[in-house]
Write a protein that holds these residues in place. Structure first.
Motif, mmCIF file in Angstrom:
data_model
loop_
_atom_site.group_PDB
_atom_site.id
_atom_site.type_symbol
_atom_site.label_atom_id
_atom_site.label_comp_id
_atom_site.label_asym_id
_atom_site.label_seq_id
_atom_site.Cartn_x
_atom_site.Cartn_y
_atom_site.Cartn_z
ATOM 1 N N SER A 12 0.615 5.681 9.712
ATOM 2 C CA SER A 12 0.459 7.106 9.459
ATOM 3 C C SER A 12 0.272 7.851 10.756
ATOM 4 O O SER A 12 -0.328 7.347 11.699
ATOM 5 N N ASP A 13 0.792 9.055 10.815
ATOM 6 C CA ASP A 13 0.483 9.942 11.925
ATOM 7 C C ASP A 13 -0.761 10.747 11.619
ATOM 8 O O ASP A 13 -1.110 11.688 12.288
ATOM 9 N N TRP A 14 -1.425 10.353 10.525
ATOM 10 C CA TRP A 14 -2.636 10.923 9.971
ATOM 11 C C TRP A 14 -2.423 12.249 9.274
ATOM 12 O O TRP A 14 -3.296 12.853 8.769
ATOM 13 N N ARG A 15 -1.265 12.706 9.115
ATOM 14 C CA ARG A 15 -1.027 13.795 8.183
ATOM 15 C C ARG A 15 -0.549 13.223 6.865
ATOM 16 O O ARG A 15 -0.346 13.952 5.924
ATOM 17 N N GLY A 16 -0.380 11.938 6.809
ATOM 18 C CA GLY A 16 0.078 11.288 5.592
ATOM 19 C C GLY A 16 0.736 9.983 5.959
ATOM 20 O O GLY A 16 1.382 9.885 6.993
ATOM 21 N N PRO A 17 0.534 8.913 5.177
ATOM 22 C CA PRO A 17 1.101 7.625 5.520
ATOM 23 C C PRO A 17 2.616 7.631 5.465
ATOM 24 O O PRO A 17 3.211 8.273 4.625
ATOM 25 N N VAL A 18 3.209 6.917 6.401
ATOM 26 C CA VAL A 18 4.660 6.750 6.399
ATOM 27 C C VAL A 18 4.951 5.267 6.522
ATOM 28 O O VAL A 18 4.097 4.474 6.905
ATOM 29 N N ALA A 125 -18.330 1.523 9.907
ATOM 30 C CA ALA A 125 -16.904 1.604 9.583
ATOM 31 C C ALA A 125 -16.202 2.374 10.690
ATOM 32 O O ALA A 125 -16.721 3.391 11.164
ATOM 33 N N LEU A 126 -15.024 1.888 11.104
ATOM 34 C CA LEU A 126 -14.288 2.505 12.198
ATOM 35 C C LEU A 126 -12.817 2.591 11.849
ATOM 36 O O LEU A 126 -12.277 1.716 11.162
ATOM 37 N N PRO A 127 -12.130 3.627 12.350
ATOM 38 C CA PRO A 127 -10.678 3.698 12.159
ATOM 39 C C PRO A 127 -9.961 2.740 13.100
ATOM 40 O O PRO A 127 -10.430 2.460 14.209
ATOM 41 N N VAL A 128 -8.821 2.247 12.663
ATOM 42 C CA VAL A 128 -7.935 1.457 13.516
ATOM 43 C C VAL A 128 -6.729 2.343 13.776
ATOM 44 O O VAL A 128 -5.863 2.499 12.915
ATOM 45 N N ALA A 129 -6.687 2.957 14.947
ATOM 46 C CA ALA A 129 -5.675 3.979 15.202
ATOM 47 C C ALA A 129 -5.402 4.098 16.690
ATOM 48 O O ALA A 129 -6.288 3.869 17.522
ATOM 49 N N THR A 130 -4.168 4.447 17.000
ATOM 50 C CA THR A 130 -3.830 4.893 18.343
ATOM 51 C C THR A 130 -3.890 6.416 18.353
ATOM 52 O O THR A 130 -4.224 7.035 17.346
ATOM 53 N N SER A 131 -3.559 7.019 19.463
ATOM 54 C CA SER A 131 -3.582 8.481 19.543
ATOM 55 C C SER A 131 -2.542 9.112 18.626
ATOM 56 O O SER A 131 -2.675 10.259 18.224
ATOM 57 N N ARG A 132 -1.516 8.326 18.239
ATOM 58 C CA ARG A 132 -0.434 8.881 17.430
ATOM 59 C C ARG A 132 -0.429 8.396 15.989
ATOM 60 O O ARG A 132 0.041 9.097 15.102
ATOM 61 N N THR A 133 -0.933 7.222 15.760
ATOM 62 C CA THR A 133 -0.732 6.599 14.450
ATOM 63 C C THR A 133 -2.027 6.014 13.907
ATOM 64 O O THR A 133 -2.781 5.387 14.636
ATOM 65 N N MET A 134 -2.250 6.235 12.610
ATOM 66 C CA MET A 134 -3.376 5.626 11.909
ATOM 67 C C MET A 134 -2.879 4.394 11.161
ATOM 68 O O MET A 134 -1.930 4.465 10.388
ATOM 69 N N TYR A 135 -3.553 3.262 11.376
ATOM 70 C CA TYR A 135 -3.148 2.016 10.730
ATOM 71 C C TYR A 135 -4.094 1.586 9.618
ATOM 72 O O TYR A 135 -3.682 0.926 8.669
ATOM 73 N N GLY A 136 -5.364 1.918 9.740
ATOM 74 C CA GLY A 136 -6.306 1.466 8.724
ATOM 75 C C GLY A 136 -7.733 1.618 9.209
ATOM 76 O O GLY A 136 -8.069 2.540 9.939
ATOM 77 N N ALA A 137 -8.584 0.683 8.808
ATOM 78 C CA ALA A 137 -10.003 0.774 9.146
ATOM 79 C C ALA A 137 -10.618 -0.612 9.096
ATOM 80 O O ALA A 137 -10.057 -1.562 8.539
ATOM 81 N N THR A 160 -13.945 -1.015 21.030
ATOM 82 C CA THR A 160 -12.956 -1.745 21.827
ATOM 83 C C THR A 160 -12.106 -2.662 20.963
ATOM 84 O O THR A 160 -10.880 -2.725 21.098
ATOM 85 N N ALA A 161 -12.761 -3.383 20.045
ATOM 86 C CA ALA A 161 -12.025 -4.307 19.180
ATOM 87 C C ALA A 161 -11.040 -3.561 18.283
ATOM 88 O O ALA A 161 -9.906 -4.008 18.075
ATOM 89 N N CYS A 162 -11.448 -2.415 17.726
ATOM 90 C CA CYS A 162 -10.549 -1.651 16.856
ATOM 91 C C CYS A 162 -9.396 -1.041 17.644
ATOM 92 O O CYS A 162 -8.259 -0.993 17.154
ATOM 93 N N ASP A 163 -9.669 -0.569 18.851
ATOM 94 C CA ASP A 163 -8.582 -0.046 19.690
ATOM 95 C C ASP A 163 -7.581 -1.152 20.024
ATOM 96 O O ASP A 163 -6.363 -0.935 20.019
ATOM 97 N N ARG A 164 -8.115 -2.337 20.336
ATOM 98 C CA ARG A 164 -7.236 -3.465 20.662
ATOM 99 C C ARG A 164 -6.379 -3.852 19.455
ATOM 100 O O ARG A 164 -5.180 -4.110 19.581
ATOM 101 N N LEU A 165 -6.985 -3.855 18.265
ATOM 102 C CA LEU A 165 -6.235 -4.186 17.061
ATOM 103 C C LEU A 165 -5.154 -3.140 16.788
ATOM 104 O O LEU A 165 -4.032 -3.479 16.387
ATOM 105 N N ALA A 166 -5.476 -1.869 17.018
ATOM 106 C CA ALA A 166 -4.487 -0.811 16.797
ATOM 107 C C ALA A 166 -3.278 -0.986 17.709
ATOM 108 O O ALA A 166 -2.126 -0.807 17.286
ATOM 109 N N LEU A 167 -3.514 -1.355 18.964
ATOM 110 C CA LEU A 167 -2.407 -1.567 19.893
ATOM 111 C C LEU A 167 -1.541 -2.749 19.457
ATOM 112 O O LEU A 167 -0.310 -2.718 19.569
ATOM 113 N N ARG A 168 -2.189 -3.794 18.935
ATOM 114 C CA ARG A 168 -1.417 -4.952 18.469
ATOM 115 C C ARG A 168 -0.593 -4.591 17.236
ATOM 116 O O ARG A 168 0.541 -5.047 17.083
#
Length: 723
Positions: A12-18, A125-137, A160-168
Motif C-alpha cells: 500500500s502507498d497508505w492511501r489504500g492497499p494495492v 505495535a509498529l508499522p512495517v513500512a518504507t517512506s512510500r509503501t505500507m506492508y503491514g505491522a 530498526t527491526a521493522c524498518d529492516r523487514l520493510a526493506l526486505r
C-alpha cells in the motif's frame, strides 16, 4: 525448490492497499518473516509476537506468523480491518509505534482486547513500512512485570527491526517474489517417557512427592505427569499425556479452569484455582508459567463447606462457550449499530454456541410485542404469529418479559402443559429458551432461542444464557436509539431535498443522493431543478459538514436559490444573493455551489460556479468534455465576492453531469484521475434512460462503498429538442 505461489503480498502507498507488481512471481526462499520475528522477540526479551501483512486488494491486515503463543489466543484478530480499534491497525493508520503499558491502559484504550484477554501484559505495535509503501505491522508482548515505560533500547530495536523487514519486503516485491504466511514459532512440546524426568534419581524424587506434579506445553497439553497426579485426577498417566486437562478430565471441563491456564501464560504470573472432584474431594491447582510451558502442582484443598455448586458435570455434556468466546461476543455487541446488527450477532455468535437452531428477537412497544428480526426458520412466516402479541396474552414470550425471569422448556410436552395454546409450539421446534431483555431497568423485549431436538438446560447453561441476555439487552437498547436517530435523520434529509424533479419540456432530468455512511447519515449536499420563465434552472451544492446543522443550512440555501430564481435574477445575481444570505446568517459553515440556467431556444446554458467541482458535458456525438468554468470563492466567505458566468453550447441530446465531490473522491485516488475516469465511463456509456445511467455512474464510482466518508449528490440533465 520454490513451491507454486499461493498469494501475493498486498502492499500500500497508505492511501489504500494495492497489489504487488504484476508479472512472474517466485516464492521467497527463506522464512523471512519467521526469522525476523524470532530475532526481534529475542532482542527485546519479549514474550510473544506476530507479523501482519496487508491483504491484497482489501484494507485488511492478516496475521502471517506468530511466535511464543498459540495462535488461538489471538484468534479474534487473525484478520483485522485497517479501521479496527486494535493496536496493529492504529500503528498502520497513524504510521507510529503504539505502546500499551498494561491491563489498565489496555482497558481504557482498547476495551475489546481487554475483554477477551483481561490479563496483565504489555504490548507494542509498529508499522512495517518504507517512506512510500505500507506492508503491514508487527506486535510484541511482554509479561505483566514489564516496566510501565518502554525502554529506549527496546524502542530503537523494535523500530530498526521493522524498518529492516520493510526493506526486505520491498526488495521481494521488486523482484516479484511472493511472501506467504509461515509456520508459527511455538516451542515444541517435550515428550519424555512417563517414568523419566531428566535423571533417574530426579524421576524417583518426583514420583515420591505427596502431591501431583505435571507439565503442560504452550497449548495446554500434558507432557509429563507423576503418579500422584494420576491418583488425584483418577486417570492413568497414559490417558493424560498429550491431552489438555480440561478436555480429558470431565470434571475439569469448565471455561474458568482453561482461563487460569491462559492467564498464567500471558501474564507469566502464578495462577491457581480450586476444583471439585466428584463427589466431595476438593483439589487445588497451581500454575507456574515459563516461556516454554507450565508446571502444575496439584494438592488436596481444605474442605470447602459453603461452596455452592450444582454437582458434577455430566461426562457427555458439551462445553457451552469459552470465556474468550463470551468476552469476544460482548465486545462485538458493543459495536453493533442497528437492531439488525444485534439480530445477526445473536444468530452468528450465541445461537451456534448454545446449539440453538433458530431465534426470534422481539421488541416491546405500546403494550405489544413486535418482531425485530429472526433467523433459522425455513418458513419466514412462523415469526409473524408473534408480531403484535399483546403483553397481557398468556404466552411464554410475554410471561418472561413481564416477570423478568427466563423460561426454559426442554421438551414440547413441558411447554404444552403450561401453555396449551397451539401458537406456543407451532414453530416445529422441540425445546425453547425465553430470555427477557431488560436494560436500565426497562423491559425491551424477549429473545427466543429454539432447538430442533429436546434439550436439557443444566444450571450452568441457564446462568450463561441469562448473562448473555443482559448483554443482548444493552446492545438492543443502544441499537433502538441509533435506529430512532437514523430514522429522524433520514426524515429530515428527505424533507429538505426535492421529493421529485419537475417534468419540463426542454430538459430530461434524473438525480441521486447517498448520505455518508458514518455519523448520523445526514449531510449538506443538495440539488434542485426549477422552472424559470419558460426555461430551466438547476443547482447543486455542498454545505460543509455531515450533521443536522449542515442539513438545516442546506435547506435554507436551497430555498434561497429557488426564491431568487423564481423572481428572475440572472445566474450571477443568484450566486451573489445566496452568498450574502449565507454571510448574514452568521454561520461558520461554507458552501460550494454550481448554478446554471438552460435556454433551449438559443441552445446554450449559462453557468456560475462557487468553488464547486466542474461539470461534465457529453455532446450528442458521445465526446465528453470537462467544463472549466469561471467562478468565485465558496459561498459564505466574502460578502463582496462576484461570480462570473460562462455560456456553454447545449445542443439537443447534450448531457450535463452535475455532482458533488463525494462521487469522485476516495482515499488513495488522485482527484484528477478520478474525474478523468468518470468522464471515460460517461463517454463509454450506451444510450439509456437517465435513471439507469445515474445508477450506473454512482455504482461504478465506488460511491456505494462501505466506508463512504462524504455525501454524494448527482444531477443529470439532458437537453431535448425544442418545439
Amino acid at each position: 525448490m520454490a513451491r507454486p505461489c499461493e498469494e501475493v503480498v498486498g502492499v500500500s502507498d497508505w492511501r489504500g492497499p494495492v497489489q504487488a507488481p504484476a508479472g512472474r512471481t517466485a516464492q521467497v526462499g527463506r522464512p523471512l518473516l519467521s526469522l525476523t520475528l524470532a530475532s526481534l522477540v529475542d532482542e527485546v526479551h519479549a514474550h510473544s509476537g506476530a507479523v501482519y501483512l496487508l491483504a491484497s486488494g482489501e484494507p485488511v491486515l492478516e496475521m502471517a506468523v506468530m511466535a511464543g503463543m498459540p495462535r488461538a489466543f489471538a484468534a479474534p484478530w487473525e484478520r483485522v480491518g485497517i479501521n479496527a480499534p486494535i493496536p496493529v491497525a492504529v500503528a498502520v493508520r497513524e504510521r507510529r509505534l503504539v505502546w500499551v503499558s498494561g491491563a489498565e491502559e489496555m482497558a481504557l484504550r482498547f476495551p475489546r482486547i481487554a475483554m477477551v484477554l483481561p490479563y496483565p501484559f504489555a504490548l507494542a505495535a509498529l508499522p512495517v513500512a518504507t517512506s512510500r509503501t505500507m506492508y503491514g505491522a508487527v506486535f510484541v508482548t511482554w509479561p505483566g512485570s514489564h516496566p510501565l515505560a518502554l525502554a529506549e533500547r527496546e524502542r530503537d530495536r523494535l523500530v530498526t527491526a521493522c524498518d529492516r523487514l520493510a526493506l526486505r519486503l520491498e526488495r521481494a516485491a521488486a523482484e516479484h517474489r511472493t511472501v506467504r504466511p509461515e509456520p508459527d514459532l511455538i516451542t515444541p512440546p517435550t515428550a519424555p517417557a512417563p517414568s523419566t524426568l531428566g535423571t533417574v534419581e530426579a524421576a524417583r524424587m518426583v514420583a515420591r512427592l505427596p502431591y501431583g506434579l505435571c507439565a503442560l506445553d504452550l497449548y495446554g497439553r500434558v507432557s509429563y505427569a507423576n503418579p500422584a497426579t494420576a491418583e488425584m485426577l483418577g486417570m492413568p498417566v497414559s490417558a493424560l499425556l498429550g491431552t489438555q486437562l480440561w478436555a480429558s478430565v470431565p470434571w475439569l471441563n469448565d471455561p474458568v479452569y482453561e482461563d487460569r491456564y491462559r492467564a498464567a501464560l500471558i501474564s507469566q504470573h502464578v495462577t491457581s484455582f480450586v476444583a471439585l472432584r466428584p463427589p466431595s474431594d476438593w483439589l487445588s491447582f497451581r500454575f507456574y508459567p515459563s516461556t516454554t510451558g507450565l508446571s502444575v502442582r496439584i494438592s488436596r484443598a481444605r474442605a470447602v463447606a459453603q461452596m455452592n455448586r450444582s454437582g458434577p458435570r455430566r461426562e457427555d455434556a458439551p462445553r457451552l462457550v469459552t470465556i474468550s468466546h463470551v468476552l469476544s461476543l460482548a465486545g462485538a455487541l458493543t459495536q453493533a449499530a442497528g437492531v439488525q446488527d444485534v439480530v445477526q450477532l445473536v444468530a452468528d455468535e450465541i445461537a451456534p454456541a448454545v446449539g440453538s437452531r433458530a431465534l426470534i428477537l422481539l421488541g416491546s412497544r405500546a403494550g405489544r410485542l413486535h418482531v425485530l428480526g429472526h433467523r433459522g426458520y425455513p418458513d419466514t412466516h412462523i415469526a409473524d404469529q408473534l408480531d403484535g402479541l399483546s403483553l397481557s396474552a398468556r404466552s411464554p414470550c410475554t410471561h418472561a418479559l413481564n416477570s423478568g425471569v427466563p423460561a426454559f422448556f426442554d421438551s414440547r410436552a413441558e411447554v404444552e402443559r403450561l401453555y396449551p395454546s397451539p401458537e406456543a409450539t407451532s414453530d416445529g421446534m422441540a425445546a425453547w429458551a425465553y430470555l427477557p431483555l431488560i436494560a436500565s431497568g426497562r423491559p425491551l423485549g424477549t429473545c427466543v432461542l429454539a432447538y430442533a431436538e429436546p434439550h436439557a438446560f443444566p444450571t450452568d447453561e441457564r446462568a450463561v444464557l441469562t448473562s448473555l441476555s443482559g448483554l443482548v439487552a444493552q446492545a438492543l437498547e443502544r441499537a433502538l436509539l441509533y435506529d430512532t436517530k437514523l430514522q429522524l435523520a433520514h426524515g429530515l434529509q428527505a424533507a429538505l431535498l426535492p421529493h421529485t424533479l419537475p417534468s419540463l419540456p426542454s430538459v430530461e432530468a434524473a438525480a441521486r443522493y447517498l448520505p455518508a455512511t458514518q455519523g448520523m447519515e445526514i449531510g449538506g449536499d443538495f440539488y434542485d431543478l426549477v422552472p424559470s420563465h419558460g426555461r430551466a434552472a438547476a443547482v447543486i451544492g455542498d454545505v460543509q459538514g455531515h450533521n443536522v446543522t449542515a442539513a438545516a443550512l442546506m435547506g435554507q440555501v436551497r430555498t434561497a436559490v429557488r426564491a431568487y430564481t423564481t423572481v428572475g435574477q440572472p445566474p450571477e445575481e443568484v450566486m451573489r444573493s445566496t452568498n450574502r444570505l449565507l454571510i448574514d446568517l452568521g454561520t461558520d459553515l461554507f458552501a460550494s455551489c454550481l448554478y446554471l440556467r438552460m435556454d433551449p431556444e438559443r441552445e446554450v446554458a449559462v453557468m456560475a460556479r462557487a468553488g464547486h467541482p466542474p461539470p461534465l458535458l457529453r455532446r450528442p456525438d458521445g465526446r465528453v468534455r470537462v467544463l472549466d468554468l469561471a467562478g468565485g470563492p465558496l459561498l459564505g466567505i466574502d460578502a463582496d465576492a462576484t461570480y462570473q458566468t460562462t455560456e456553454v453550447p447545449l445542443l439537443p441530446g447534450s448531457l450535463l453531469v452535475l455532482y458533488t465531490d463525494g462521487l469522485i473522491e476516495s482515499p488513495g485516488v488522485d482527484i484528477e484521475d478520478a474525474l478523468a475516469d468518470l468522464g471515460q465511463r460517461l463517454g463509454e456509456a450506451p444510450e439509456q434512460p437517465l435513471d439507469e445511467l445515474a445508477d450506473s455512474l454512482v455504482r461504478q464510482s465506488g460511491a456505494l462503498a462501505q466506508a463512504r466518508l462524504d455525501d454524494v449528490a448527482l444531477l443529470l440533465l439532458r437537453a431535448r429538442a425544442h418545439a
